[in-house]
Scaffold this motif. Structure first.
Motif, short mmCIF file in Angstrom:
data_model
loop_
_atom_site.label_atom_id
_atom_site.label_comp_id
_atom_site.label_asym_id
_atom_site.label_seq_id
_atom_site.Cartn_x
_atom_site.Cartn_y
_atom_site.Cartn_z
N HIS A 156 0.83 -1.21 0.00
CA HIS A 156 0.00 0.00 0.00
C HIS A 156 0.87 1.26 0.00
N TYR A 157 1.90 1.27 0.83
CA TYR A 157 2.75 2.46 0.95
C TYR A 157 4.01 2.38 0.07
N ARG A 158 4.13 1.30 -0.74
CA ARG A 158 5.22 1.15 -1.73
C ARG A 158 6.59 1.30 -1.06
N CYS A 159 6.81 0.54 -0.03
CA CYS A 159 8.10 0.57 0.65
C CYS A 159 8.72 -0.83 0.62
N GLU A 160 10.03 -0.87 0.69
CA GLU A 160 10.77 -2.12 0.69
C GLU A 160 11.28 -2.42 2.10
N ALA A 161 11.46 -3.70 2.39
CA ALA A 161 11.92 -4.14 3.71
C ALA A 161 13.33 -4.70 3.59
N PHE A 162 14.20 -4.28 4.49
CA PHE A 162 15.56 -4.81 4.56
C PHE A 162 15.76 -5.33 5.98
#
Length: 348
Positions: free
Chosen positions: A23-29
């Motif tokens: 939804h918020y177009r973020c990536e996870a590291f």
């Protein structure tokens, strides 16, 4: 996370977390697990320790989670003027430079609540995460929708919100609202005095001294069942009127010896007009007891008869007299005693 894998940075993500990232177009590291990844988040851990030592030591004492969040928000505002180390700019100045580079948020809000569909039991309660919450009694046996948030849960019957509770933390705890059982107590008024719902309402301050005084006054005139029904009619006013106005109406009505729900409703509307609120906004199972800002002395119950007579033209006719009837009182009363027969006495 659903699962942390044994090696590397891979994770089995929770479906709700994946929807949130999408939804918020973020990536996870993700960091390395265990000791191998301890150095990767040292700055974050250090800032958490700094904030705890400077603002949360000793542990603050608050009455609610909302009060704690308000304090933390104030502490964060104080941090805007701090410089980290020997940097030239403050935290707020650095953020002002970075803000235009951030991606804009989507217009619609992403709800992180968990959707549940419990069934209402015979006690008018639902069970959510081993805790019990009351709902309106007419929903017994039906399935409702629950949006479970971090600090509260909202209960819906189809598309209509029917209840809202703070989320409980202890296993086996319960939240009971007196307003949810009023229809059942109207049919069985004898159950109110010893009910758990009334005990909880008294302990929480929702059932005030004004309600007790109204109940006692009604008992002297109507008896126990009738007084309880009269009290419940007044409690139902809390659904469509502000709590402070209803309590002010109760005190105004008691000042003239009345406990009728209609009189209290009229005085509650007068209290709302005196505060300049106009027509109050209906609430859902509120029945709370905020401080009353309009005193009973400032509210005088109006006499409808006196108000009607004030609009009539003056009456110039003389007052009626009963002098003609008083003449009847001055006439001697007839002798109704039995007179003996003289002829029979002489013959004897």
């Amino acid at each position: 996370m659903t699962k942390v894998l044994f090696r590397g940075r891979a994770r089995v993500e929770n479906p709700r977390w994946r929807l949130f990232r999408s939804h918020y177009r973020c990536e996870a590291f993700y960091c390395e697990r265990g000791i191998e990844g301890a150095h990767e988040k040292g700055g974050v851990e250090g800032q958490i320790g700094y904030f705890r030592r400077n603002y949360l030591s000793p542990v603050p004492e608050v009455d609610s989670l909302a009060e704690l969040n308000a304090r933390i928000e104030h502490f964060e505002q104080l941090e805007d003027g701090r410089r980290i180390g020997a940097r030239l700019r403050t935290i707020a100045q650095n953020f002002a430079i970075e803000a235009p580079l951030l991606r804009t948020l989507p217009d619609d809000h992403f709800s992180t609540a968990l959707l549940l569909t419990p069934r209402v039991d015979r006690y008018g309660q639902i069970t959510v995460r081993c805790c019990r919450y009351s709902v309106p009694i007419h929903l017994i046996g039906r399935t409702v929708r629950v949006m479970l948030h971090a600090s509260q849960l909202i209960i819906y019957d189809r598309h209509h919100e029917i209840a809202r509770h703070e989320r409980l933390a202890g296993k086996g705890t319960e939240t009971i609202v007196l307003d949810h059982y009023l229809e059942a107590l109207m049919r069985k008024p004898g159950a109110l005095a010893e009910s758990v719902a009334l005990e909880v309402a008294r302990a929480g301050g929702a059932f005030t001294d004004a309600h007790d005084a109204l109940w006692s006054a009604a008992r002297r005139s109507l008896g126990e069942p009738g007084a309880t029904r009269a009290l419940i009619e007044v409690l139902l006013l809390h659904r469509t009127m502000d709590d402070a106005d209803v309590i002010a109406g109760i005190r105004a009505a008691l000042s003239v010896g009345s406990f009728a729900a209609d009189v209290i409703a009229v005085e509650a509307r007068k209290a709302a007009d005196a505060r300049g609120t106009g027509r109050p906004t209906p609430g859902i199972a509120r029945l709370s007891a905020p401080a009353t800002t309009v005193t009973a002395q400032s509210l005088q119950v109006s006499s409808l008869t006196r108000k009607r007579l004030a609009d009539l033209p003056p009456d110039t006719r003389p007052l009626p007299s009963v002098d003609a009837y008083d003449q009847l009182l001055r006439r001697p009363a007839p002798n109704t005693c039995h007179q003996p027969d003289t002829h029979q006495e002489s013959a004897s």
